[in-house]
Write a protein that holds these residues in place. Structure first.
Motif, PDB file in Angstrom:
ATOM      1  N   THR A 104      51.862  17.931 129.044  1.00  0.00           N
ATOM      2  CA  THR A 104      51.195  19.099 129.602  1.00  0.00           C
ATOM      3  C   THR A 104      51.428  20.211 128.859  1.00  0.00           C
ATOM      4  O   THR A 104      52.247  19.865 128.125  1.00  0.00           O
ATOM      5  CB  THR A 104      51.363  18.752 131.465  1.00  0.00           C
ATOM      6  OG1 THR A 104      52.635  18.603 131.709  1.00  0.00           O
ATOM      7  CG2 THR A 104      50.661  17.751 131.763  1.00  0.00           C
ATOM      8  N   VAL A 105      50.664  20.878 129.243  1.00  0.00           N
ATOM      9  CA  VAL A 105      50.771  22.307 128.587  1.00  0.00           C
ATOM     10  C   VAL A 105      51.594  22.970 129.875  1.00  0.00           C
ATOM     11  O   VAL A 105      51.304  23.578 130.751  1.00  0.00           O
ATOM     12  CB  VAL A 105      49.956  22.872 128.177  1.00  0.00           C
ATOM     13  CG1 VAL A 105      50.286  24.462 127.415  1.00  0.00           C
ATOM     14  CG2 VAL A 105      49.371  21.863 126.652  1.00  0.00           C
ATOM     15  N   LYS A 234      41.985  21.679 124.122  1.00  0.00           N
ATOM     16  CA  LYS A 234      41.555  21.686 123.287  1.00  0.00           C
ATOM     17  C   LYS A 234      42.279  21.044 122.452  1.00  0.00           C
ATOM     18  O   LYS A 234      41.877  20.811 120.216  1.00  0.00           O
ATOM     19  CB  LYS A 234      41.177  23.083 122.552  1.00  0.00           C
ATOM     20  CG  LYS A 234      40.867  23.172 121.182  1.00  0.00           C
ATOM     21  CD  LYS A 234      39.559  23.545 121.907  1.00  0.00           C
ATOM     22  CE  LYS A 234      38.207  24.197 119.895  1.00  0.00           C
ATOM     23  NZ  LYS A 234      37.123  23.738 120.165  1.00  0.00           N
ATOM     24  N   ILE A 235      43.667  20.642 122.124  1.00  0.00           N
ATOM     25  CA  ILE A 235      44.689  20.242 121.429  1.00  0.00           C
ATOM     26  C   ILE A 235      45.667  18.213 121.969  1.00  0.00           C
ATOM     27  O   ILE A 235      44.785  17.778 121.661  1.00  0.00           O
ATOM     28  CB  ILE A 235      45.576  21.396 120.559  1.00  0.00           C
ATOM     29  CG1 ILE A 235      45.284  22.410 120.553  1.00  0.00           C
ATOM     30  CG2 ILE A 235      46.881  20.632 119.670  1.00  0.00           C
ATOM     31  CD1 ILE A 235      44.818  22.433 119.414  1.00  0.00           C
ATOM     32  N   ILE A 236      46.213  18.904 123.274  1.00  0.00           N
ATOM     33  CA  ILE A 236      46.579  17.629 123.515  1.00  0.00           C
ATOM     34  C   ILE A 236      45.467  16.389 123.675  1.00  0.00           C
ATOM     35  O   ILE A 236      45.986  15.555 123.409  1.00  0.00           O
ATOM     36  CB  ILE A 236      47.154  18.516 125.376  1.00  0.00           C
ATOM     37  CG1 ILE A 236      48.546  19.256 124.434  1.00  0.00           C
ATOM     38  CG2 ILE A 236      48.224  17.154 125.505  1.00  0.00           C
ATOM     39  CD1 ILE A 236      49.364  19.154 124.034  1.00  0.00           C
ATOM     40  N   ASP A 237      44.545  16.840 124.261  1.00  0.00           N
ATOM     41  CA  ASP A 237      43.884  15.863 125.065  1.00  0.00           C
ATOM     42  C   ASP A 237      42.431  15.566 124.056  1.00  0.00           C
ATOM     43  O   ASP A 237      41.547  14.258 124.294  1.00  0.00           O
ATOM     44  CB  ASP A 237      42.512  16.124 126.032  1.00  0.00           C
ATOM     45  CG  ASP A 237      43.039  16.707 127.335  1.00  0.00           C
ATOM     46  OD1 ASP A 237      44.391  16.460 127.438  1.00  0.00           O
ATOM     47  OD2 ASP A 237      42.804  17.460 128.193  1.00  0.00           O
ATOM     48  N   MET A 238      42.771  16.055 122.739  1.00  0.00           N
ATOM     49  CA  MET A 238      42.095  15.333 121.858  1.00  0.00           C
ATOM     50  C   MET A 238      42.624  14.679 120.670  1.00  0.00           C
ATOM     51  O   MET A 238      42.595  14.145 119.379  1.00  0.00           O
ATOM     52  CB  MET A 238      41.225  16.601 120.776  1.00  0.00           C
ATOM     53  CG  MET A 238      40.871  17.627 121.345  1.00  0.00           C
ATOM     54  SD  MET A 238      39.123  16.402 121.451  1.00  0.00           S
ATOM     55  CE  MET A 238      38.339  16.508 120.014  1.00  0.00           C
ATOM     56  N   TYR A 282      55.476  23.287 125.833  1.00  0.00           N
ATOM     57  CA  TYR A 282      54.322  21.526 126.558  1.00  0.00           C
ATOM     58  C   TYR A 282      55.332  20.279 127.056  1.00  0.00           C
ATOM     59  O   TYR A 282      56.514  20.435 126.418  1.00  0.00           O
ATOM     60  CB  TYR A 282      53.739  20.557 125.751  1.00  0.00           C
ATOM     61  CG  TYR A 282      54.037  20.428 124.277  1.00  0.00           C
ATOM     62  CD1 TYR A 282      54.368  18.819 124.939  1.00  0.00           C
ATOM     63  CD2 TYR A 282      54.167  21.114 123.246  1.00  0.00           C
ATOM     64  CE1 TYR A 282      54.307  18.132 123.530  1.00  0.00           C
ATOM     65  CE2 TYR A 282      54.699  19.802 122.244  1.00  0.00           C
ATOM     66  CZ  TYR A 282      54.754  18.233 122.540  1.00  0.00           C
ATOM     67  OH  TYR A 282      55.404  17.843 121.312  1.00  0.00           O
ATOM     68  N   LYS A 283      55.525  19.741 128.020  1.00  0.00           N
ATOM     69  CA  LYS A 283      56.213  18.363 128.434  1.00  0.00           C
ATOM     70  C   LYS A 283      55.500  17.987 128.317  1.00  0.00           C
ATOM     71  O   LYS A 283      54.586  17.242 128.278  1.00  0.00           O
ATOM     72  CB  LYS A 283      56.598  18.571 129.807  1.00  0.00           C
ATOM     73  CG  LYS A 283      57.794  20.423 130.097  1.00  0.00           C
ATOM     74  CD  LYS A 283      58.290  20.452 131.503  1.00  0.00           C
ATOM     75  CE  LYS A 283      59.412  20.964 131.723  1.00  0.00           C
ATOM     76  NZ  LYS A 283      59.048  22.397 132.564  1.00  0.00           N
ATOM     77  N   ARG A 294      61.082  14.571 131.118  1.00  0.00           N
ATOM     78  CA  ARG A 294      60.303  15.799 131.073  1.00  0.00           C
ATOM     79  C   ARG A 294      60.568  16.922 130.395  1.00  0.00           C
ATOM     80  O   ARG A 294      60.963  17.779 131.038  1.00  0.00           O
ATOM     81  CB  ARG A 294      59.496  15.284 132.100  1.00  0.00           C
ATOM     82  CG  ARG A 294      58.273  14.591 132.416  1.00  0.00           C
ATOM     83  CD  ARG A 294      57.326  15.031 133.720  1.00  0.00           C
ATOM     84  NE  ARG A 294      56.569  15.910 132.749  1.00  0.00           N
ATOM     85  CZ  ARG A 294      54.946  15.426 131.906  1.00  0.00           C
ATOM     86  NH1 ARG A 294      55.023  14.372 131.753  1.00  0.00           N
ATOM     87  NH2 ARG A 294      54.539  16.310 131.338  1.00  0.00           N
ATOM     88  N   PRO A 295      61.328  16.850 128.695  1.00  0.00           N
ATOM     89  CA  PRO A 295      62.121  17.539 127.874  1.00  0.00           C
ATOM     90  C   PRO A 295      60.714  18.694 127.714  1.00  0.00           C
ATOM     91  O   PRO A 295      59.673  18.082 127.828  1.00  0.00           O
ATOM     92  CB  PRO A 295      62.614  16.599 127.169  1.00  0.00           C
ATOM     93  CG  PRO A 295      61.149  15.373 126.963  1.00  0.00           C
ATOM     94  CD  PRO A 295      61.423  15.654 128.393  1.00  0.00           C
ATOM     95  N   GLN A 296      61.270  19.703 127.838  1.00  0.00           N
ATOM     96  CA  GLN A 296      60.181  20.838 127.135  1.00  0.00           C
ATOM     97  C   GLN A 296      60.117  20.504 125.756  1.00  0.00           C
ATOM     98  O   GLN A 296      61.234  20.202 124.562  1.00  0.00           O
ATOM     99  CB  GLN A 296      60.301  22.122 127.021  1.00  0.00           C
ATOM    100  CG  GLN A 296      59.162  22.975 126.489  1.00  0.00           C
ATOM    101  CD  GLN A 296      59.814  24.659 127.363  1.00  0.00           C
ATOM    102  OE1 GLN A 296      60.413  25.032 127.224  1.00  0.00           O
ATOM    103  NE2 GLN A 296      58.625  24.841 128.643  1.00  0.00           N
ATOM    104  N   ALA A 297      59.229  20.500 124.753  1.00  0.00           N
ATOM    105  CA  ALA A 297      58.832  20.989 123.010  1.00  0.00           C
ATOM    106  C   ALA A 297      57.780  21.706 122.746  1.00  0.00           C
ATOM    107  O   ALA A 297      57.471  22.187 123.314  1.00  0.00           O
ATOM    108  CB  ALA A 297      58.014  19.534 122.935  1.00  0.00           C
TER     109      ALA A 297
END
Length: 513
Positions: A104-105, A234-238, A282-283, A294-297
């Motif tokens: 997730t963003v 636009k990005i994660i779900d693709m 995002y996590k 759920r680390p942040q990246a």
């Protein structure tokens, strides 16, 4: 690619700026005539045909030409309104990315880094700051600097502010090496974010109270939050889709960003296209010995070198003095001369044939050798009486027709003496006064016409705002490479006005033995 080797410097050989009133020495082409009293120099003034060149408010502003990106808007009565926006592609740092499970963003930030006055700093410290990711007790230090601006310091007593908007581009911007022009309109759609720019930029440092370790740092710039949901979709779900698998697909899927301002008056500010940042925080689910965390990246997009970058400039000349004078009278010249960067007008200068004939007669009959020749041009004390900084960088090229084809090049003076330590393409005087004036060196160019009989029929000079650029090795990049595509300056000069003592003139110093 040439643009990667450019160093955008104001070269010492191209110009010098003097803030006091004085006369420059004769250049080295004729200085030997003064040795041991061998010659007496005499300066004579000749009229010139100077006229405006209307560039139709258009200029190449693609990545190979755009050393700086410009944002903002500026309105004044002589040139009208100018507004600048900026288009950029973006790329993934690596293709077919894996963001982990259930990604997730949290946030997305676009960072632009306007140039700023580093010697003017304001520091604020919050000793009781709580860092939101984990509610960590921390200290936050913010250093704030004023951005460099060209335009108005205040409007109706208030410092101008801009609403900076970021939109998704809907037209393909082509490649980084493709030609683009500043007046081309590109489609754009959804607004991804906006923020008020108050004229300042800042850096942030956040440290943990317990051990003084760094929690967050940001370079000096202006941070614009963008839509988290847009980038999730636009990005994660693709993930795993063809759109994210290679660069060709991606730049046609996510075509780019448009950065603009909503207002139409204030100032223009600039930043380097290669210094922009677009960061997605995002996590994701991480399993370690059966424990899910759920680390942040962070995911940093490429928005710098290698992408299409395009400066887009709008003009509204309605009601401006520009419309009255920019006529382009190549026969007798224009009374007022308008010069403006970023696609605005240029100045054409023609030495009349009658002047060349007079100088030839002096040379042949009186053995009068040309020691120095310069084009002197004054800012107009009435039309350009304001607090805006006078232009301090120019380019001067020679135009001609050879074998029925138009040609352009550096002047003979720059080609002949450009490496001489005493040579300056132009010199500036009284930039803090009204009027200021400038002397452009054309000694060798005039000597070629007078002493070698070069054809003057189709020769003329073009004066533009913006200096010549050089490569990273210190050589000239080519006469067509200047800072004009992003030069914010403008000024009104005195042209071929017979009733004005400050009319543009050719100043020739010659000597006889």
């Amino acid at each position: 690619m040439i643009k990667r080797t450019f160093a955008v410097f104001f070269l010492a050989i191209f110009g010098s700026v003097l803030l006091y009133n004085c006369e420059p020495d004769a250049d080295s082409l004729g200085e030997q005539l003064f040795l041991d009293g061998a010659a007496q120099g005499k300066e004579t003034s000749y009229d010139l045909i100077a006229y405006n060149i209307n560039n139709n408010d258009s200029i190449r502003s693609d990545a190979s030409k755009l050393g700086s990106a410009t944002l903002g808007a500026f309105k004044e009565g002589k040139f009208g309104m100018q507004r600048a926006s900026y288009y950029t592609q973006l790329r993934l740092p690596a293709y077919n990315p894996d963001f982990g499970a259930n990604a997730t963003v949290d946030s997305v930030v676009l960072v632009i880094k306007p140039t700023y006055a580093s010697d003017s700093i304001t520091t604020t410290t919050d000793e009781n700051y709580i860092y939101p990711d984990g509610n960590v007790a921390a200290k936050k230090i913010v250093n704030t600097y004023p951005a460099n601006k060209y335009g108005k310091a205040k409007i109706n007593g208030a410092i101008p502010q801009f609403t900076v908007k970021v939109n998704e581009v809907t037209d393909f911007l082509n490649g980084a090496t493709d030609i683009a022009y500043s007046n081309t309109n590109y489609g754009y759609g959804q607004e991804l974010g906006s923020k008020i720019f108050n004229g300042n930029v800042s850096s942030v440092a956040i440290t943990k109270d317990s051990d003084n370790s760094s929690l967050f740092t940001s370079a000096t710039g202006f941070r614009i939050p963008l839509s988290s949901s847009f980038f999730k979709t636009k990005i994660i779900d693709m993930k795993g889709k063809p759109e994210l698998n290679d660069v060709s697909n991606f730049i046609r899927y996510f075509k780019g960003l448009r950065i603009s301002v909503a207002e139409d008056d204030g100032y223009l500010f600039q930043f380097s296209p290669s210094d922009m940042e677009l960061v997605m925080y995002y996590k994701y689910d991480k399993t370690d010995n059966g424990t899910v965390t759920r680390p942040q990246a962070t995911y940093t997009f490429s928005v710098g070198t290698g992408n299409a970058h395009i400066g887009h400039y709008e003009y509204d000349r309605a009601g401006s003095t520009f419309q009255t004078y920019v006529a382009g009278n190549t026969t007798s010249g224009d009374l007022k001369l308008f010069a403006q960067g970023m696609g605005g007008p240029s100045i054409g200068v023609k030495i009349p044939d009658a002047t060349i004939s007079q100088l030839k007669q002096l040379y042949q009959n009186n053995k009068a050798a040309i020691i120095s020749a310069k084009i002197r041009i004054y800012t107009d004390s009435d039309q350009w009486n304001n607090k805006y900084a006078k232009p301090a960088s120019f380019s001067l090229i020679q135009k001609d027709v050879v074998d029925s084809k138009p040609t352009a090049n550096y002047t003979a003076d720059l080609l002949t003496l450009g490496t001489s330590p005493n040579f300056a393409l132009f010199r500036s005087y009284d930039l803090d006064k009204n009027p200021a004036y400038y002397d452009f060196t054309v000694t060798q160019s005039v000597k070629n016409l007078v002493e070698t009989g070069a054809d003057n029929t189709n020769k003329y000079f073009i004066i533009d705002l913006g200096n010549f650029l050089q490569t990273s090795t210190g050589t000239l990049a080519g006469y067509q490479y200047t800072s004009r595509p992003y030069a914010r300056d403008r000024a009104v000069f005195v042209g071929s006005d017979p009733n004005n003592a400050n009319k543009i003139q050719l100043k020739v110093t010659y000597g006889t033995k």
